[in-house]
Design a protein around this motif. Structure first.
Motif, PDB file in Angstrom:
ATOM      1  N   ARG A 278       0.824  -1.198   0.000  1.00 28.08           N
ATOM      2  CA  ARG A 278       0.000   0.000   0.000  1.00 28.08           C
ATOM      3  C   ARG A 278       0.869   1.264   0.000  1.00 28.08           C
ATOM      4  O   ARG A 278       0.623   2.211  -0.743  1.00 28.08           O
ATOM      5  CB  ARG A 278      -0.914  -0.005   1.231  1.00 28.08           C
ATOM      6  CG  ARG A 278      -1.938   1.135   1.242  1.00 28.08           C
ATOM      7  CD  ARG A 278      -2.712   1.134   2.549  1.00 28.08           C
ATOM      8  NE  ARG A 278      -3.498  -0.074   2.689  1.00 28.08           N
ATOM      9  CZ  ARG A 278      -4.725  -0.217   2.194  1.00 28.08           C
ATOM     10  NH1 ARG A 278      -5.269   0.790   1.522  1.00 28.08           N
ATOM     11  NH2 ARG A 278      -5.385  -1.323   2.360  1.00 28.08           N
ATOM     12  N   ASN A 279       1.915   1.247   0.846  1.00 27.13           N
ATOM     13  CA  ASN A 279       2.807   2.415   0.886  1.00 27.13           C
ATOM     14  C   ASN A 279       3.507   2.632  -0.449  1.00 27.13           C
ATOM     15  O   ASN A 279       3.660   3.776  -0.918  1.00 27.13           O
ATOM     16  CB  ASN A 279       3.850   2.239   1.996  1.00 27.13           C
ATOM     17  CG  ASN A 279       3.236   2.396   3.381  1.00 27.13           C
ATOM     18  OD1 ASN A 279       2.128   2.925   3.512  1.00 27.13           O
ATOM     19  ND2 ASN A 279       3.958   1.950   4.412  1.00 27.13           N
ATOM     20  N   ALA A 280       3.958   1.524  -1.066  1.00 26.10           N
ATOM     21  CA  ALA A 280       4.655   1.660  -2.350  1.00 26.10           C
ATOM     22  C   ALA A 280       3.712   2.211  -3.416  1.00 26.10           C
ATOM     23  O   ALA A 280       4.108   3.070  -4.223  1.00 26.10           O
ATOM     24  CB  ALA A 280       5.206   0.294  -2.780  1.00 26.10           C
ATOM     25  N   LEU A 281       2.472   1.738  -3.455  1.00 24.17           N
ATOM     26  CA  LEU A 281       1.515   2.249  -4.426  1.00 24.17           C
ATOM     27  C   LEU A 281       1.213   3.727  -4.188  1.00 24.17           C
ATOM     28  O   LEU A 281       1.070   4.510  -5.134  1.00 24.17           O
ATOM     29  CB  LEU A 281       0.224   1.424  -4.348  1.00 24.17           C
ATOM     30  CG  LEU A 281       0.297   0.001  -4.909  1.00 24.17           C
ATOM     31  CD1 LEU A 281      -0.972  -0.768  -4.581  1.00 24.17           C
ATOM     32  CD2 LEU A 281       0.526   0.024  -6.422  1.00 24.17           C
ATOM     33  N   GLN A 282       1.109   4.110  -2.924  1.00 30.07           N
ATOM     34  CA  GLN A 282       0.837   5.523  -2.620  1.00 30.07           C
ATOM     35  C   GLN A 282       2.002   6.417  -3.019  1.00 30.07           C
ATOM     36  O   GLN A 282       1.801   7.509  -3.565  1.00 30.07           O
ATOM     37  CB  GLN A 282       0.524   5.669  -1.124  1.00 30.07           C
ATOM     38  CG  GLN A 282      -0.816   5.066  -0.714  1.00 30.07           C
ATOM     39  CD  GLN A 282      -1.049   5.110   0.783  1.00 30.07           C
ATOM     40  OE1 GLN A 282      -0.114   5.360   1.557  1.00 30.07           O
ATOM     41  NE2 GLN A 282      -2.277   4.841   1.200  1.00 30.07           N
ATOM     42  N   ARG A 283       3.231   5.944  -2.749  1.00 30.55           N
ATOM     43  CA  ARG A 283       4.403   6.737  -3.150  1.00 30.55           C
ATOM     44  C   ARG A 283       4.474   6.850  -4.670  1.00 30.55           C
ATOM     45  O   ARG A 283       4.774   7.919  -5.218  1.00 30.55           O
ATOM     46  CB  ARG A 283       5.688   6.088  -2.606  1.00 30.55           C
ATOM     47  CG  ARG A 283       5.834   6.164  -1.089  1.00 30.55           C
ATOM     48  CD  ARG A 283       7.268   5.844  -0.653  1.00 30.55           C
ATOM     49  NE  ARG A 283       7.691   4.525  -1.086  1.00 30.55           N
ATOM     50  CZ  ARG A 283       7.518   3.419  -0.361  1.00 30.55           C
ATOM     51  NH1 ARG A 283       6.895   3.488   0.811  1.00 30.55           N
ATOM     52  NH2 ARG A 283       7.948   2.265  -0.810  1.00 30.55           N
ATOM     53  N   SER A 284       4.215   5.758  -5.345  1.00 31.16           N
ATOM     54  CA  SER A 284       4.248   5.775  -6.801  1.00 31.16           C
ATOM     55  C   SER A 284       3.193   6.725  -7.357  1.00 31.16           C
ATOM     56  O   SER A 284       3.456   7.484  -8.304  1.00 31.16           O
ATOM     57  CB  SER A 284       4.027   4.353  -7.335  1.00 31.16           C
ATOM     58  OG  SER A 284       3.982   4.357  -8.733  1.00 31.16           O
ATOM     59  N   GLN A 285       1.988   6.713  -6.752  1.00 30.71           N
ATOM     60  CA  GLN A 285       0.921   7.588  -7.221  1.00 30.71           C
ATOM     61  C   GLN A 285       1.276   9.059  -6.991  1.00 30.71           C
ATOM     62  O   GLN A 285       1.006   9.915  -7.842  1.00 30.71           O
ATOM     63  CB  GLN A 285      -0.391   7.260  -6.504  1.00 30.71           C
ATOM     64  CG  GLN A 285      -1.589   8.042  -7.006  1.00 30.71           C
ATOM     65  CD  GLN A 285      -1.872   7.779  -8.479  1.00 30.71           C
ATOM     66  OE1 GLN A 285      -1.987   6.625  -8.874  1.00 30.71           O
ATOM     67  NE2 GLN A 285      -1.956   8.835  -9.274  1.00 30.71           N
ATOM     68  N   ALA A 286       1.899   9.338  -5.851  1.00 26.53           N
ATOM     69  CA  ALA A 286       2.298  10.721  -5.561  1.00 26.53           C
ATOM     70  C   ALA A 286       3.319  11.215  -6.589  1.00 26.53           C
ATOM     71  O   ALA A 286       3.238  12.371  -7.053  1.00 26.53           O
ATOM     72  CB  ALA A 286       2.879  10.798  -4.144  1.00 26.53           C
ATOM     73  N   CYS A 287       4.264  10.356  -6.925  1.00 26.46           N
ATOM     74  CA  CYS A 287       5.265  10.744  -7.938  1.00 26.46           C
ATOM     75  C   CYS A 287       4.610  10.984  -9.294  1.00 26.46           C
ATOM     76  O   CYS A 287       4.987  11.922 -10.020  1.00 26.46           O
ATOM     77  CB  CYS A 287       6.342   9.672  -8.048  1.00 26.46           C
ATOM     78  SG  CYS A 287       7.391   9.523  -6.577  1.00 26.46           S
ATOM     79  N   LEU A 288       3.631  10.134  -9.662  1.00 27.17           N
ATOM     80  CA  LEU A 288       2.941  10.314 -10.935  1.00 27.17           C
ATOM     81  C   LEU A 288       2.174  11.628 -10.960  1.00 27.17           C
ATOM     82  O   LEU A 288       2.141  12.325 -11.992  1.00 27.17           O
ATOM     83  CB  LEU A 288       1.982   9.140 -11.183  1.00 27.17           C
ATOM     84  CG  LEU A 288       2.638   7.792 -11.514  1.00 27.17           C
ATOM     85  CD1 LEU A 288       1.572   6.704 -11.596  1.00 27.17           C
ATOM     86  CD2 LEU A 288       3.397   7.873 -12.838  1.00 27.17           C
TER      87      LEU A 288
END
Length: 489
Positions: A278-288
């Motif tokens: 979940r954290n990795a997906l959230q970080r990835s979404q923030a970068c996008l």
């Protein structure tokens, strides 16, 4: 039975003979009733008490020949013995032809009389014992919770027990003389094939082997069978007696246990992955999101960013599906308008597919279709079905809805009212092999699917106490039936 339970009716107009015979029979413990004429003979109602009637052929009010057929009707279980003088022997033989069982010559020999009556009493005891044994055997057959099936050498059904009737829906008279292969077996089953039957009558039969039986309603029950031969005095097998145990519920529970173990394994894996994923997906979404702001003037880069975003969304959807599948289903039921829940699910799907030619056909009148259900969870069920339909169908897409009020006993409950929702699309339909596996976990025909959507949908419906099935007899398109009880009580 003791001798005191037996009664003899003595009919004769000679007092000395009556007194002597009565004394002899009473010494052996029999009750003796007497009559001195045909009229007195017939003037009684306790015919079932007598196992023997000792009857003089010639009485004051006539010959007993014409009375014998009536007497045989009044006392069918009694043995009639005619007493006669030697000179009337031909008449005694005629009396036997009219219904008497035997005759005694006068004067009556006490030893012969006692032996004859004792033989009749022994026969009655044997018959009574046999009746009790048959009643006991029938009681066992009727109360045992096992199937009993008796076959002749041609594989024809001779007998079934009450539990067989209850489970399979057939009556004994419906199956009498029917071929077991044609009447009870699914086409694909070879459990009682002619070859197997021939081997069984040769003494080669498997014990405890599980083979299916087709019920009168068309459903299939998995039955474990044990067979035993019934032989004549020469050892020749006359019949095969099979006892069967219904393994359908056992196999269902076994399947549920396997499913639970799989869910447990998935749950353990998800516990370790959930937080970091979940954290990795959230970080990835923030970068996008940051990149999207920085590249708004660069169309080529934005196109590439959109592709990455779609992959991100796919990962998130796959993660959520697996997480939802591993998690226990908790229903928060409230009274809802079932068609309204279905329409909202259709609107959610149609909004995403707004570029396509879609049409939902519902009945003109959808009144009194209230159910206690979790609207959010059931919306997920309907969306899964609609999404599968839209992916399988070419434009224009037509989805037909039908609501049917049924009694809940049809799906295994206690007679509560329920609603069956039939959803049919105009696509190519499901292949038979796919229809059998559509609710299996991780089964999918899509290139990017997890194979969990319909499995989760079925779990949600079952958590409501209902059922989700696919109609394999549909002549066009794919047809799913969602059956929900009106109340969760």
């Amino acid at each position: 039975m003791t001798s005191q339970e037996f009664a003899v009716l003595l009919v004769d107009d000679q007092p000395d003979l009556v007194s002597g015979v009565r004394r002899i029979l009473r010494l052996d413990g029999y009750r003796v009733d007497t009559a001195a004429s045909i009229a007195e003979l017939l003037d009684r109602s306790n015919w079932s008490d007598y196992f023997a009637i000792l009857l003089d052929r010639r009485l004051p009010d006539g010959m007993i020949d014409k009375v014998l057929p009536k007497l045989a009707t009044l006392a069918p279980d009694a043995s009639i013995i005619v007493t006669t003088a030697y000179v009337d022997l031909d008449g005694a033989l005629a009396a036997i032809h009219s219904g008497a069982e035997d005759f005694l010559l006068k004067p009556v020999d006490p030893i012969h009389l006692r032996a004859r009556i004792k033989r009749l009493a022994d026969q009655r005891r044997t018959q009574a014992d046999l009746v009790r044994e048959r009643a006991f055997a029938q009681l066992i057959l009727d109360t045992t919770r096992a199937l009993i099936l008796v076959l002749n050498p041609n594989g024809q059904i001779l007998r079934i027990n009450r539990y067989f009737e209850e489970l399979c829906g057939y009556r004994q008279e419906e199956l009498d003389g029917q071929s077991v292969i044609e009447a009870l077996l699914p086409i694909q089953s070879i459990a009682f094939s002619e070859h197997d039957l021939a081997r069984a009558f040769d003494g080669h039969y498997q014990q405890g082997s599980v083979h299916p039986v087709r019920t009168k309603a068309g459903t299939i029950c998995e039955i474990a069978w044990w067979g035993a031969p019934l032989k004549d005095d020469n050892g020749k097998i006359l019949q095969l007696v099979y006892t069967g145990r219904d393994m359908t519920e056992y196999h269902r529970m076994q399947s549920q246990l396997v499913q639970s173990e799989r869910l447990s394994a998935i749950g353990e894996a998800m516990t370790g992955l959930a937080h970091e994923s979940r954290n990795a997906l959230q970080r990835s979404q923030a970068c996008l999101d940051l990149l999207s702001d920085q590249l708004h003037n660069n169309p080529d880069s934005l196109e590439l960013l959109d592709s990455i975003q779609r992959s991100q969304n796919d990962l998130h959807r796959l993660y959520e599906e697996v997480r939802a599948f591993a998690a226990p289903i908790r229903i928060r039921a409230e009274v809802c308008d079932l068609p309204k829940v279905l329409r909202k699910a259709w609107a959610d799907v149609a909004t995403i597919q707004n570029h396509r030619d879609l049409c939902l056909h519902e009945p003109a009148v959808c009144e009194n279709l209230l159910c206690e259900l979790d609207a959010f969870a059931m919306g997920q069920v309907f969306r899964n079905i609609f999404e599968n339909a839209l992916q399988a169908c070419d434009d224009p897409v037509h989805v037909d809805i039908k609501y049917t009020e049924i009694n809940y006993t049809e799906i295994g409950s206690q007679g509560s009212p329920a609603i069956a929702v039939t959803i049919r699309d105009n696509g190519p339909g499901l292949l038979p092999e796919h229809a059998q596996q559509v609710f299996r976990s991780f089964f999918t025909t899509k290139q990017n699917g997890t194979g969990l959507g319909m499995a989760i949908a079925q779990r949600i419906v079952q958590a409501h106490g209902g059922s989700l099935t696919v109609n394999t007899d549909c002549d066009r398109g794919a047809e799913f039936v969602v059956t929900l009880p009106r109340s969760q009580e």
